[in-house]
Design a protein around this motif. Structure first.
Motif, PDB file in Angstrom:
ATOM      1  N   THR A   1      14.799  73.567  10.430  1.00  0.00           N
ATOM      2  CA  THR A   1      14.660  72.782   9.197  1.00  0.00           C
ATOM      3  C   THR A   1      15.963  72.057   8.888  1.00  0.00           C
ATOM      4  OG1 THR A   1      15.332  74.700   7.909  1.00  0.00           O
ATOM      5  CG2 THR A   1      12.971  74.349   8.169  1.00  0.00           C
TER       6      THR A   1
ATOM      7  N   THR B   1      18.245  73.859  -9.788  1.00  0.00           N
ATOM      8  CA  THR B   1      17.661  73.730  -8.452  1.00  0.00           C
ATOM      9  C   THR B   1      18.601  74.370  -7.426  1.00  0.00           C
ATOM     10  OG1 THR B   1      18.699  71.585  -8.101  1.00  0.00           O
ATOM     11  CG2 THR B   1      16.469  71.590  -9.035  1.00  0.00           C
TER      12      THR B   1
ATOM     13  N   CYS C   1      19.449  74.697  -2.873  1.00  0.00           N
ATOM     14  CA  CYS C   1      19.214  74.214  -1.510  1.00  0.00           C
ATOM     15  C   CYS C   1      19.474  75.366  -0.560  1.00  0.00           C
ATOM     16  CB  CYS C   1      20.172  73.062  -1.208  1.00  0.00           C
ATOM     17  SG  CYS C   1      20.232  72.639   0.537  1.00  0.00           S
TER      18      CYS C   1
ATOM     19  N   SER D   1      18.954  70.116   6.833  1.00  0.00           N
ATOM     20  CA  SER D   1      19.676  70.452   5.615  1.00  0.00           C
ATOM     21  C   SER D   1      19.242  69.535   4.477  1.00  0.00           C
ATOM     22  CB  SER D   1      21.165  70.273   5.860  1.00  0.00           C
ATOM     23  OG  SER D   1      21.872  70.384   4.659  1.00  0.00           O
ATOM     24  N   CYS D   2      19.439  70.021   3.250  1.00  0.00           N
ATOM     25  CA  CYS D   2      19.204  69.154   2.098  1.00  0.00           C
ATOM     26  C   CYS D   2      20.374  68.178   1.992  1.00  0.00           C
ATOM     27  CB  CYS D   2      19.186  69.939   0.789  1.00  0.00           C
ATOM     28  SG  CYS D   2      18.492  71.577   0.880  1.00  0.00           S
ATOM     29  N   THR D   3      20.083  67.036   1.426  1.00  0.00           N
ATOM     30  CA  THR D   3      21.183  66.145   1.074  1.00  0.00           C
ATOM     31  C   THR D   3      21.835  66.725  -0.174  1.00  0.00           C
ATOM     32  OG1 THR D   3      19.997  64.263   1.947  1.00  0.00           O
ATOM     33  CG2 THR D   3      21.760  63.799   0.370  1.00  0.00           C
TER      34      THR D   3
ATOM     35  N   LYS E   1      23.205  67.439  -3.720  1.00  0.00           N
ATOM     36  CA  LYS E   1      22.847  66.823  -5.007  1.00  0.00           C
ATOM     37  C   LYS E   1      24.010  65.965  -5.495  1.00  0.00           C
ATOM     38  CE  LYS E   1      19.964  68.989  -7.573  1.00  0.00           C
ATOM     39  NZ  LYS E   1      18.836  68.065  -7.726  1.00  0.00           N
TER      40      LYS E   1
ATOM     41  N   SER F   1      24.594  69.715   3.221  1.00  0.00           N
ATOM     42  CA  SER F   1      24.983  70.869   2.412  1.00  0.00           C
ATOM     43  C   SER F   1      25.353  72.053   3.266  1.00  0.00           C
ATOM     44  CB  SER F   1      23.837  71.244   1.475  1.00  0.00           C
ATOM     45  OG  SER F   1      23.680  70.244   0.512  1.00  0.00           O
TER      46      SER F   1
END
Lengths: 398, 184
Positions: free
Chosen positions: A269, A260, A262, A271-273, A275, A244
């Motif tokens: 940290t 939600t 990200c 990254s988020c995958t 959505k 993301s």
């Protein structure tokens, strides 16, 4: 005595690109309108120049990223102003013959994406040059494979210039990362931090480093950010896996339709995958892919060359799959040699039954029993993934 | 007769082995320079690979009238080092462009690089000298690396001793400023 003969040999074998005058600079040298986009905008007239095409583009439809499937690409409705004025920035999606989707960012006049003749482009002629949807060759490209549902996710963050996004090597002036002493420096005032990408259909809002927000485009979830701030960082990145946001990226937060969000990656940290992203399937073939491998080894200084040939058990029709030649020395005294010391992917389409040739190198200090294996794998799979095509061992003498 | 560095660089477009000879001639100095600065053999080898890849790319445009090839090479090395320090990782652009694989180091090679660090301390000075005007670099090289007296240098350069002292002093001043700004 040479300490790194493998480096010397690789350099001797390498084929350096011929240095040539950037195509952009040679197109319209007689323009004589060395003005910026902002000045052009002030006149209300944007003179057009000839189309420009990067010199380093992929020409082979069956190799690397492939070539565009059509000659226009898809210009998105997204428009972002440049801090210096002039035509807005836009984004184009280009589908390739090897199943990838590539992004191109540039200035938009009418319904055309292109580059302004400044910052070392087209002889700084001040004109607007439409840019055909060519795909750049090389390892780092703003291109991505689809996920399991055929959707594309990508994140790019880089230093660029007000002219529009171009390969630094194509400019007649020198970007901070370009060491060509023959070029003058590109104007510092024209530096831009640009970030763009595809977040998928679930993204509803993107928040950038300067606090501004943007609603991504429907369907693709495309975003584009252009700023004169943050240009002291020359590092650029392209999400080679769907993420993301990249560490240090201009994208700070992504909100999704389900409420939600990200927060983009930092150095500490991950990254988020994104959505909606679904990992592509691994290779799950019930039938045997085993084939006989023909292997030749040859000693060259302090390294051993491994040349493997085999008949392709299945065809490769896009960039989503590849054959990999892997080498490890499991009983080596040096623990580094027990991991993968040779990794060579095929990088082109193949017919079933074609002869595949893969060539790798193993340092002789990894002596012992070299285990060579060829696997057929999805490109997104890790080194240890894939389905075995063949395996054999060879002794590497000290 | 051995070809000069400049001849090797000029030839490597049509004779790729020429670059191999150029590499062999300067490998130890470049490796030693990076080894001394980073104290990590693997990192030094990585930086060396990027330096020579960039040198191979730029060989065709090397202009002997602007200075010696060795100075030019160390100029590239210094740029690779400072660029990598800024980015927080070793640059790979030149290697990618010419398709160089990632270097795999054997344990014996690591040891060789470690031993080089002690031997090639002068290479560090050479690398920084590459940034100086040629007349200052020449005076500094003669005084610091070759440990020659001011009077002797003045005779060779056909200038007064005071001029040599001034060049050495200015050169050292520039080096101090650069080192304080850019040493990682």
């Amino acid at each position: 005595m040479t300490i790194l003969p493998q480096l010397r040999d690789a350099l001797v074998r390498a084929r350096p690109r011929r240095r040539r005058r950037p195509l952009f600079a040679g197109l319209l040298a007689a323009g004589g309108l060395a003005v910026t986009g902002a000045a052009l905008a002030a006149t209300g007239v944007i003179p057009f120049g000839d189309p420009v095409e990067p010199t380093r583009v992929e020409r082979d439809p069956q190799r690397g990223v492939g070539v565009p499937t059509d000659q226009s690409g898809r210009l998105l409705a997204l428009r972002v102003p440049d801090p210096g004025g002039g035509p807005p920035w836009g984004l184009r999606i280009v589908d390739t013959t090897r199943g990838l989707q590539c992004l191109q960012a540039g200035r938009v006049v009418g319904e055309q994406l292109g580059l302004l003749g400044q910052d070392g482009i087209a002889g700084d002629d001040g004109r607007f040059h439409p840019m055909p949807p060519a795909t750049r060759s090389g390892w780092v490209t703003p291109c991505q494979l689809p996920d399991a549902n055929g959707r594309f996710f990508i994140a790019v963050d880089k230093l660029s210039y007000a002219s529009g996004d171009a390969d630094p090597r194509e400019r007649a002036c020198r970007e901070p990362t370009d060491r060509d002493p023959d070029k003058p420096r590109c104007p510092r005032a024209d530096r831009r931090r640009i970030a763009f990408g595809l977040l998928g259909p679930e993204a509803s809002k993107v928040t950038f480093a300067d606090g501004s927000t943007q609603v991504p485009t429907d369907g693709d979830g495309a975003y584009l950010y252009v700023s004169a701030e943050g240009t002291e960082r020359t590092e650029s990145g392209s999400g080679d896996r769907p993420v993301s946001g990249l560490p240090g990226s201009a994208v700070k937060r992504i909100d999704y339709r389900d409420g939600t969000h990200c927060t983009a990656a930092t150095q500490r940290t991950p990254s988020c995958t994104p959505k909606g992203y679904v990992e592509p399937e691994r290779v799950h073939s019930s039938k045997s892919l085993r084939r006989k491998l023909t292997v030749k080894t040859s000693r060259d200084g302090q390294v051993t060359w491994i040349k493997v040939r085999f008949r392709a058990p299945v065809a490769i029709t896009d960039a989503g799959h590849e054959y990999r030649l892997l080498g490890r020395v499991p009983d080596s005294a040096d623990k580094r040699c027990r991991a993968v010391v040779m990794y060579v992917p095929s990088n082109r389409n193949l017919q079933r039954g074609d002869t595949v040739k893969l060539e790798g190198i193993v340092p002789n200090d990894c002596n012992g029993r070299l285990q060579v294996s060829v696997v057929f794998a999805a490109t997104t799979e890790r080194n240890d993934g894939g389905k075995l095509v063949g395996r054999l061992t060879r002794s590497i003498a000290p | 007769m051995d070809r000069s560095d400049e001849e090797l660089l000029a030839a490597c477009g049509r004779d790729r082995a020429a670059f191999g000879v150029f590499y062999e001639r300067h490998e130890r100095a470049v490796l030693g320079f990076f080894g001394a600065v980073t104290r990590r053999p693997e990192l030094a080898a990585d930086l060396t690979a990027e330096t020579f890849a960039a040198a191979l790319e730029g060989a065709a445009s090397f202009d002997a009238s602007r200075g010696m090839a060795r100075m030019w090479l160390f100029g590239i090395a210094r740029n690779v080092l400072s660029g990598s320090a800024r980015r927080g990782r070793v640059e790979t652009a030149a290697r990618r462009r010419i398709g160089l694989e990632t270097l795999v180091l054997a344990p014996s090679q690591v040891e060789l690089i470690e031993s080089l660090v002690a031997e090639e301390g002068d290479a560090i000075v050479e690398a920084w000298l590459a940034e100086l005007p040629e007349h200052e670099a020449g005076a500094l090289r003669a005084r610091v690396l070759d440990e020659r007296g001011y009077a002797e240098i003045a005779r060779d350069l056909r200038v007064s001793e005071a001029v040599v002292r001034k060049r050495v002093s200015r050169g050292l001043g520039r080096l101090r400023r650069r080192l304080s700004q850019e040493t990682p």
